[in-house]
Scaffold this motif. Structure first.
Motif, short mmCIF file in Angstrom:
data_model
loop_
_atom_site.label_atom_id
_atom_site.label_comp_id
_atom_site.label_asym_id
_atom_site.label_seq_id
_atom_site.Cartn_x
_atom_site.Cartn_y
_atom_site.Cartn_z
N ALA A 88 1.30 -1.59 -0.38
CA ALA A 88 0.51 -0.13 -0.24
C ALA A 88 1.56 1.71 0.04
O ALA A 88 0.34 2.72 -0.45
CB ALA A 88 -1.56 0.19 0.98
N HIS A 89 2.22 1.19 0.46
CA HIS A 89 2.72 2.72 0.55
C HIS A 89 4.66 1.57 0.08
O HIS A 89 5.67 2.86 -0.06
CB HIS A 89 3.12 2.71 1.80
CG HIS A 89 1.86 3.59 3.07
ND1 HIS A 89 1.41 1.97 3.49
CD2 HIS A 89 1.14 4.53 2.92
CE1 HIS A 89 -0.14 2.56 3.97
NE2 HIS A 89 0.35 4.13 4.16
N ARG A 90 4.36 1.51 -1.37
CA ARG A 90 5.17 0.89 -1.68
C ARG A 90 6.37 1.71 -2.60
O ARG A 90 7.46 2.33 -2.81
CB ARG A 90 5.44 0.01 -3.52
CG ARG A 90 6.59 -0.04 -3.26
CD ARG A 90 7.09 -1.57 -2.96
NE ARG A 90 6.63 -3.07 -2.43
CZ ARG A 90 5.95 -3.75 -3.27
NH1 ARG A 90 6.94 -3.69 -4.32
NH2 ARG A 90 5.47 -5.12 -2.71
N ILE A 91 5.72 2.85 -3.39
CA ILE A 91 6.38 4.34 -3.73
C ILE A 91 7.02 5.02 -2.39
O ILE A 91 8.17 5.55 -2.85
CB ILE A 91 5.45 4.95 -4.51
CG1 ILE A 91 5.32 3.76 -6.10
CG2 ILE A 91 5.97 6.09 -5.23
CD1 ILE A 91 4.00 4.77 -6.46
N ARG A 92 5.83 5.39 -1.54
CA ARG A 92 7.13 6.44 -0.50
C ARG A 92 8.27 5.70 -0.19
O ARG A 92 9.16 6.31 0.58
CB ARG A 92 5.61 6.34 0.25
CG ARG A 92 6.15 6.81 1.75
CD ARG A 92 5.24 7.23 2.64
NE ARG A 92 4.17 6.33 3.22
CZ ARG A 92 4.85 5.73 4.69
NH1 ARG A 92 5.53 5.54 5.13
NH2 ARG A 92 4.04 4.19 4.83
N ARG A 93 8.32 4.23 0.38
CA ARG A 93 9.15 3.40 1.30
C ARG A 93 10.45 3.17 -0.23
O ARG A 93 11.42 3.94 0.31
CB ARG A 93 8.45 1.79 1.59
CG ARG A 93 7.50 1.51 2.13
CD ARG A 93 7.29 0.78 2.48
NE ARG A 93 6.91 0.27 4.09
CZ ARG A 93 6.61 -0.58 5.51
NH1 ARG A 93 7.54 -1.55 4.95
NH2 ARG A 93 6.29 -0.33 6.49
N ILE A 94 10.08 3.30 -1.16
CA ILE A 94 10.77 3.37 -2.34
C ILE A 94 12.05 4.71 -2.61
O ILE A 94 13.38 5.04 -2.35
CB ILE A 94 10.39 3.36 -3.50
CG1 ILE A 94 10.01 1.45 -3.66
CG2 ILE A 94 11.09 3.26 -4.96
CD1 ILE A 94 9.35 1.53 -5.08
N ALA A 137 18.82 -3.15 -3.84
CA ALA A 137 17.50 -3.59 -4.02
C ALA A 137 16.07 -2.41 -3.79
O ALA A 137 15.86 -3.08 -4.03
CB ALA A 137 17.81 -3.73 -2.06
N THR A 138 16.40 -1.49 -3.57
CA THR A 138 15.18 -0.25 -3.48
C THR A 138 14.79 -0.54 -5.17
O THR A 138 13.62 -1.54 -5.85
CB THR A 138 15.66 0.86 -3.61
OG1 THR A 138 16.31 1.38 -2.25
CG2 THR A 138 14.58 1.82 -3.69
N VAL A 139 15.77 -0.65 -6.13
CA VAL A 139 15.29 -0.42 -7.29
C VAL A 139 14.61 -1.96 -8.23
O VAL A 139 13.36 -2.02 -8.79
CB VAL A 139 16.23 -0.82 -9.13
CG1 VAL A 139 15.82 -0.35 -9.94
CG2 VAL A 139 17.19 1.36 -8.21
N THR A 206 20.37 11.97 -5.00
CA THR A 206 19.39 13.24 -4.62
C THR A 206 18.40 13.64 -5.75
O THR A 206 16.83 13.59 -5.17
CB THR A 206 19.78 14.67 -4.03
OG1 THR A 206 20.82 14.47 -2.99
CG2 THR A 206 18.76 15.44 -3.58
N ALA A 207 18.87 14.00 -7.15
CA ALA A 207 17.62 13.91 -7.58
C ALA A 207 16.62 13.25 -7.91
O ALA A 207 15.34 13.41 -7.93
CB ALA A 207 18.25 14.70 -9.29
N ALA A 208 16.96 11.91 -7.95
CA ALA A 208 16.24 11.24 -8.38
C ALA A 208 15.49 10.53 -6.84
O ALA A 208 14.19 10.09 -7.71
CB ALA A 208 17.18 9.66 -8.51
N ALA A 209 15.53 10.51 -5.84
CA ALA A 209 15.31 10.97 -4.92
C ALA A 209 13.98 11.38 -4.93
O ALA A 209 12.96 10.99 -4.95
CB ALA A 209 15.51 10.78 -3.04
N VAL A 210 13.87 12.27 -5.02
CA VAL A 210 13.27 13.86 -5.19
C VAL A 210 11.97 13.31 -6.19
O VAL A 210 10.82 13.52 -6.07
CB VAL A 210 13.97 15.00 -5.55
CG1 VAL A 210 12.89 15.60 -5.64
CG2 VAL A 210 14.57 15.73 -4.40
#
Length: 224
Positions: A88-94, A137-139, A206-210
């Protein structure tokens, strides 16, 4: 018969964060290999080979490959558990994992800059391998078909599909190019400004995380 486009992206934010992360990988691997012990921050295949070489040649130490493998493994275990634990919160956790990676590389950049590039090699390898393990692991949790730290299978699939099916995956080609360009620019920065080499990958991550965080915010707003 003309070439056809193939491939699809499931990564939050699309191609841009993947390109940024892959370029950061190139920079990290180039910097670690050229300037901090001739091991790789993310290419575990190469590190396992170096580990085998070190068992035969006494002039080669096993500490570098072992340090990177250990740090990478710890990061993978933590990031995979967090990113895959809640659909339910996959994108936020990524996005959170990528922010952690950005903090790790940012801390490495600051530490190297403050130490005049004399920071202990072991600490450099630990921080770099932790960051790359988090990224891998995140990707993988987000889109296992679009890796950003190990592109041998991507390269093989790209040309296999071209030869067998006459299809071309533009996203695969873009990531391969980003890896090469990131490695070149990363090393160029380090050669011009020896104490600031890790700033480039820190900014890219950082740019990717944003970008991913923005996608997470959009999804949350839509759910609301």
């Amino acid at each position: 018969m003309p070439m056809k486009h193939a491939g699809s992206l499931r990564f939050p934010g699309g191609l841009s964060p993947l390109i940024l992360l892959t370029a950061a990988t190139g920079a990290m691997d180039a910097l670690i290999f050229a300037c901090h012990g001739q091991v790789f921050a993310s290419v575990l295949t190469g590190n396992f080979v170096l580990l085998g070489v070190a068992t035969v040649f006494s002039a080669t130490t096993v500490s570098g490959p072992l340090t990177v493998i250990g740090g990478y493994l710890l990061a993978v275990l933590g990031a995979a558990r967090w990113c895959r634990g809640d659909d339910a919160h996959r994108i936020r956790r990524i996005s959170q994992c990528l922010m952690v990676e950005a903090l790790l590389v940012g801390a490495l950049a600051v530490a190297v800059a403050l130490s005049g590039n004399q920071l202990a090699r072991t600490l450099v390898l630990i921080l770099a391998s932790l960051a790359m393990g988090v990224q891998s692991a995140t990707v993988m949790a987000a889109d296992s078909s679009s890796p950003t730290t190990y592109l041998t299978s991507t390269f093989t699939r790209f040309f296999s599909d071209m030869a067998a099916d006459r299809t071309v995956d533009p996203w695969a080609a873009a990531r391969i190019g980003a890896l090469v360009i990131g490695a070149g620019f990363g090393l160029a920065v380090a050669l011009s400004f020896p104490d600031w080499g890790f700033v480039l990958p820190a900014l890219l991550i950082t740019a990717a995380a944003v970008l991913v965080a923005g996608q997470a915010g959009s999804v949350a707003s839509g759910d609301g």
